[in-house]
Write a protein that holds these residues in place. Structure first.
Motif, PDB file in Angstrom:
ATOM      1  N   ASP A 107     -65.211 -45.678   0.934  1.00 11.71           N
ATOM      2  CA  ASP A 107     -64.808 -46.910   0.264  1.00 11.71           C
ATOM      3  C   ASP A 107     -65.371 -46.933  -1.153  1.00 11.71           C
ATOM      4  OD1 ASP A 107     -63.562 -47.777   2.590  1.00 11.71           O
ATOM      5  OD2 ASP A 107     -65.341 -48.849   3.282  1.00 11.71           O
ATOM      6  N   CYS A 108     -64.674 -47.611  -2.038  1.00 12.47           N
ATOM      7  CA  CYS A 108     -65.172 -47.795  -3.405  1.00 12.47           C
ATOM      8  C   CYS A 108     -66.303 -48.824  -3.384  1.00 12.47           C
ATOM      9  CB  CYS A 108     -64.046 -48.294  -4.312  1.00 12.47           C
ATOM     10  SG  CYS A 108     -62.884 -46.992  -4.797  1.00 12.47           S
ATOM     11  N   PRO A 109     -67.205 -48.745  -4.371  1.00 14.84           N
ATOM     12  CA  PRO A 109     -68.282 -49.742  -4.447  1.00 14.84           C
ATOM     13  C   PRO A 109     -67.718 -51.152  -4.616  1.00 14.84           C
ATOM     14  CG  PRO A 109     -68.694 -47.926  -5.973  1.00 14.84           C
ATOM     15  CD  PRO A 109     -67.308 -47.738  -5.432  1.00 14.84           C
ATOM     16  N   ALA A 110     -68.492 -52.145  -4.214  1.00 15.65           N
ATOM     17  CA  ALA A 110     -68.085 -53.542  -4.359  1.00 15.65           C
ATOM     18  C   ALA A 110     -67.732 -53.831  -5.820  1.00 15.65           C
ATOM     19  CB  ALA A 110     -69.212 -54.461  -3.901  1.00 15.65           C
ATOM     20  N   GLY A 111     -66.694 -54.588  -6.018  1.00 16.17           N
ATOM     21  CA  GLY A 111     -66.267 -54.960  -7.362  1.00 16.17           C
ATOM     22  C   GLY A 111     -65.307 -53.963  -7.990  1.00 16.17           C
ATOM     23  N   THR A 112     -64.952 -52.916  -7.260  1.00 17.78           N
ATOM     24  CA  THR A 112     -63.992 -51.933  -7.765  1.00 17.78           C
ATOM     25  C   THR A 112     -62.823 -51.847  -6.800  1.00 17.78           C
ATOM     26  OG1 THR A 112     -65.034 -50.060  -6.635  1.00 17.78           O
ATOM     27  CG2 THR A 112     -65.826 -50.570  -8.852  1.00 17.78           C
ATOM     28  N   THR A 113     -61.741 -51.254  -7.269  1.00 18.06           N
ATOM     29  CA  THR A 113     -60.571 -51.038  -6.430  1.00 18.06           C
ATOM     30  C   THR A 113     -60.207 -49.563  -6.470  1.00 18.06           C
ATOM     31  OG1 THR A 113     -59.074 -51.502  -8.273  1.00 18.06           O
ATOM     32  CG2 THR A 113     -59.633 -53.350  -6.831  1.00 18.06           C
ATOM     33  N   VAL A 114     -59.453 -49.137  -5.486  1.00 18.56           N
ATOM     34  CA  VAL A 114     -59.010 -47.750  -5.410  1.00 18.56           C
ATOM     35  C   VAL A 114     -57.979 -47.502  -6.504  1.00 18.56           C
ATOM     36  CG1 VAL A 114     -57.785 -46.065  -3.984  1.00 18.56           C
ATOM     37  CG2 VAL A 114     -59.460 -47.601  -2.949  1.00 18.56           C
ATOM     38  N   GLY A 115     -58.108 -46.370  -7.172  1.00 14.94           N
ATOM     39  CA  GLY A 115     -57.162 -45.978  -8.209  1.00 14.94           C
ATOM     40  C   GLY A 115     -56.769 -44.521  -8.032  1.00 14.94           C
ATOM     41  N   TYR A 116     -55.794 -44.114  -8.791  1.00 17.90           N
ATOM     42  CA  TYR A 116     -55.245 -42.762  -8.708  1.00 17.90           C
ATOM     43  C   TYR A 116     -55.498 -42.048 -10.019  1.00 17.90           C
ATOM     44  CZ  TYR A 116     -53.047 -44.588  -4.558  1.00 17.90           C
ATOM     45  OH  TYR A 116     -52.835 -45.157  -3.323  1.00 17.90           O
ATOM     46  N   ILE A 124     -61.912 -48.125  -9.683  1.00 18.95           N
ATOM     47  CA  ILE A 124     -61.626 -48.733 -10.974  1.00 18.95           C
ATOM     48  C   ILE A 124     -62.184 -50.144 -11.030  1.00 18.95           C
ATOM     49  CG2 ILE A 124     -59.781 -49.451 -12.535  1.00 18.95           C
ATOM     50  CD1 ILE A 124     -58.463 -46.903 -11.868  1.00 18.95           C
ATOM     51  N   LYS A 125     -62.811 -50.452 -12.150  1.00 17.71           N
ATOM     52  CA  LYS A 125     -63.312 -51.799 -12.397  1.00 17.71           C
ATOM     53  C   LYS A 125     -62.684 -52.282 -13.696  1.00 17.71           C
ATOM     54  CE  LYS A 125     -67.400 -54.616 -12.569  1.00 17.71           C
ATOM     55  NZ  LYS A 125     -68.767 -54.701 -12.098  1.00 17.71           N
ATOM     56  N   THR A 126     -62.127 -53.484 -13.666  1.00 19.86           N
ATOM     57  CA  THR A 126     -61.555 -54.093 -14.858  1.00 19.86           C
ATOM     58  C   THR A 126     -62.591 -55.054 -15.425  1.00 19.86           C
ATOM     59  OG1 THR A 126     -59.342 -53.915 -13.922  1.00 19.86           O
ATOM     60  CG2 THR A 126     -59.620 -55.441 -15.754  1.00 19.86           C
ATOM     61  N   VAL A 127     -62.921 -54.889 -16.703  1.00 19.85           N
ATOM     62  CA  VAL A 127     -63.939 -55.728 -17.328  1.00 19.85           C
ATOM     63  C   VAL A 127     -63.411 -56.315 -18.634  1.00 19.85           C
ATOM     64  CG1 VAL A 127     -65.892 -54.496 -16.314  1.00 19.85           C
ATOM     65  CG2 VAL A 127     -65.008 -53.757 -18.501  1.00 19.85           C
ATOM     66  N   ASP A 128     -63.908 -57.489 -18.971  1.00 16.31           N
ATOM     67  CA  ASP A 128     -63.627 -58.129 -20.258  1.00 16.31           C
ATOM     68  C   ASP A 128     -64.862 -57.877 -21.105  1.00 16.31           C
ATOM     69  OD1 ASP A 128     -63.372 -59.799 -22.450  1.00 16.31           O
ATOM     70  OD2 ASP A 128     -62.462 -61.430 -21.289  1.00 16.31           O
ATOM     71  N   VAL A 129     -64.810 -56.881 -21.973  1.00 19.48           N
ATOM     72  CA  VAL A 129     -65.982 -56.479 -22.747  1.00 19.48           C
ATOM     73  C   VAL A 129     -66.296 -57.450 -23.877  1.00 19.48           C
ATOM     74  CG1 VAL A 129     -65.794 -54.054 -22.148  1.00 19.48           C
ATOM     75  CG2 VAL A 129     -64.604 -54.910 -24.166  1.00 19.48           C
ATOM     76  N   ALA A 153     -67.298 -41.969 -16.544  1.00 17.72           N
ATOM     77  CA  ALA A 153     -66.423 -43.122 -16.730  1.00 17.72           C
ATOM     78  C   ALA A 153     -65.295 -42.801 -17.696  1.00 17.72           C
ATOM     79  CB  ALA A 153     -67.227 -44.306 -17.245  1.00 17.72           C
ATOM     80  N   ILE A 154     -64.139 -43.369 -17.423  1.00 21.35           N
ATOM     81  CA  ILE A 154     -62.971 -43.217 -18.283  1.00 21.35           C
ATOM     82  C   ILE A 154     -62.538 -44.610 -18.683  1.00 21.35           C
ATOM     83  CG2 ILE A 154     -60.581 -42.435 -18.416  1.00 21.35           C
ATOM     84  CD1 ILE A 154     -61.315 -40.565 -16.017  1.00 21.35           C
ATOM     85  N   ARG A 155     -62.411 -44.862 -19.963  1.00 23.49           N
ATOM     86  CA  ARG A 155     -61.977 -46.176 -20.425  1.00 23.49           C
ATOM     87  C   ARG A 155     -60.471 -46.197 -20.603  1.00 23.49           C
ATOM     88  NH1 ARG A 155     -65.846 -49.109 -24.323  1.00 23.49           N
ATOM     89  NH2 ARG A 155     -67.664 -47.786 -24.295  1.00 23.49           N
ATOM     90  N   ARG A 156     -59.908 -47.290 -20.177  1.00 22.05           N
ATOM     91  CA  ARG A 156     -58.482 -47.523 -20.408  1.00 22.05           C
ATOM     92  C   ARG A 156     -58.363 -48.909 -21.011  1.00 22.05           C
ATOM     93  NH1 ARG A 156     -57.410 -45.724 -14.407  1.00 22.05           N
ATOM     94  NH2 ARG A 156     -57.497 -43.497 -14.658  1.00 22.05           N
ATOM     95  N   SER A 157     -58.010 -49.002 -22.271  1.00 19.92           N
ATOM     96  CA  SER A 157     -57.868 -50.292 -22.940  1.00 19.92           C
ATOM     97  C   SER A 157     -56.435 -50.770 -22.829  1.00 19.92           C
ATOM     98  CB  SER A 157     -58.236 -50.176 -24.420  1.00 19.92           C
ATOM     99  OG  SER A 157     -59.587 -49.843 -24.555  1.00 19.92           O
ATOM    100  N   PHE A 158     -56.292 -52.083 -22.817  1.00 18.15           N
ATOM    101  CA  PHE A 158     -54.965 -52.677 -22.758  1.00 18.15           C
ATOM    102  C   PHE A 158     -54.673 -53.339 -24.091  1.00 18.15           C
ATOM    103  CE2 PHE A 158     -56.526 -52.359 -18.486  1.00 18.15           C
ATOM    104  CZ  PHE A 158     -55.438 -51.818 -17.822  1.00 18.15           C
ATOM    105  N   GLY A 159     -53.458 -53.300 -24.512  1.00 22.29           N
ATOM    106  CA  GLY A 159     -53.053 -53.869 -25.792  1.00 22.29           C
ATOM    107  C   GLY A 159     -52.281 -52.819 -26.567  1.00 22.29           C
ATOM    108  N   ILE A 216     -62.457 -49.230 -16.243  1.00 23.34           N
ATOM    109  CA  ILE A 216     -63.398 -48.128 -16.229  1.00 23.34           C
ATOM    110  C   ILE A 216     -63.257 -47.453 -14.864  1.00 23.34           C
ATOM    111  CG2 ILE A 216     -65.817 -47.478 -16.400  1.00 23.34           C
ATOM    112  CD1 ILE A 216     -66.204 -50.119 -17.967  1.00 23.34           C
ATOM    113  N   ALA A 217     -63.023 -46.150 -14.878  1.00 23.84           N
ATOM    114  CA  ALA A 217     -62.797 -45.404 -13.641  1.00 23.84           C
ATOM    115  C   ALA A 217     -63.927 -44.418 -13.399  1.00 23.84           C
ATOM    116  CB  ALA A 217     -61.468 -44.658 -13.719  1.00 23.84           C
ATOM    117  N   ILE A 218     -64.324 -44.323 -12.156  1.00 26.24           N
ATOM    118  CA  ILE A 218     -65.306 -43.326 -11.743  1.00 26.24           C
ATOM    119  C   ILE A 218     -64.715 -42.559 -10.559  1.00 26.24           C
ATOM    120  CG2 ILE A 218     -67.327 -44.644 -12.500  1.00 26.24           C
ATOM    121  CD1 ILE A 218     -67.756 -45.336  -9.471  1.00 26.24           C
TER     122      ILE A 218
END
Length: 181
Positions: free
Chosen positions: A87-96, A112-117, A134-140, A150-152
């Motif tokens: 299982d992924c750590p608490a506060g994260t979701t499974v990603g591909y 994957i964890k989505t954060v508002d930096v 970690a891999i950052r994926r920004s939206f916009g 942020i993906a681990i």
């Protein structure tokens, strides 16, 4: 737990009446020997001398073409399941990790964890604690959004195989094991 007692419990749980004679683990079918060993938890099958021959035989047989998993019909457990990832750590979701043509997704090997930096700069602790992974994926449109993903790598299970073995009431209990020799 001694192999004879476990096998007796398996056979008791799968029949309507008590066995006429006590069962010896050595007399069990190969499928029941494998199930018995896979269900050994403390110690795992690796620490039970009785389990080395049937599990070594299984590990060798898996590599052969046309392999068919040995079944313990008396235990009503069937073939084992397999789950590579924990299982992924608490506060994260499974990603591909990747997406191919026609919407095909790769393995579910990321957490994957989505954060508002912008609002919560302290959230970057998730990323900081995992340097280099970690891999950052920004939206916009220009990548200037405050929302980042942020993906681990998703943790792998040490024991990825499991049997769901029903008890005498039909309630299944999961036993995790590995085939590392």
């Amino acid at each position: 737990m001694r192999p004879t007692l476990i096998l007796a419990a398996i056979m008791l749980g799968s029949t309507f009446g008590p066995p006429l004679m006590p069962a010896n683990a050595e007399d069990a079918s190969w499928g029941c020997q494998v199930l018995l060993c896979a269900a050994s938890q403390n110690p795992s099958w690796h620490g039970v001398p009785y389990c080395d021959p049937p599990m070594t035989r299984l590990i060798s047989a898996i590599k052969e073409p046309g392999f068919s998993w040995p079944i313990c019909h008396e235990a009503n457990a069937g073939k084992p399941g397999h789950e590579t990832y924990d299982d992924c750590p608490a506060g994260t979701t499974v990603g591909y990790s990747s997406q191919g043509d026609n919407g095909w997704r790769g393995e579910p090997d990321q957490c994957i964890k989505t954060v508002d930096v912008c609002r919560s700069p302290g959230q970057r602790g998730f990323e900081a604690g995992l340097r280099g992974t970690a891999i950052r994926r920004s939206f916009g449109d220009r990548g200037d959004s405050c929302i980042e993903q942020i993906a681990i790598p998703r943790p792998r299970r040490a024991d990825p195989y499991f049997f769901d073995i029903p008890n005498d009431l039909g309630v299944k209990q999961r036993f995790w094991f590995n085939l590392n020799h």
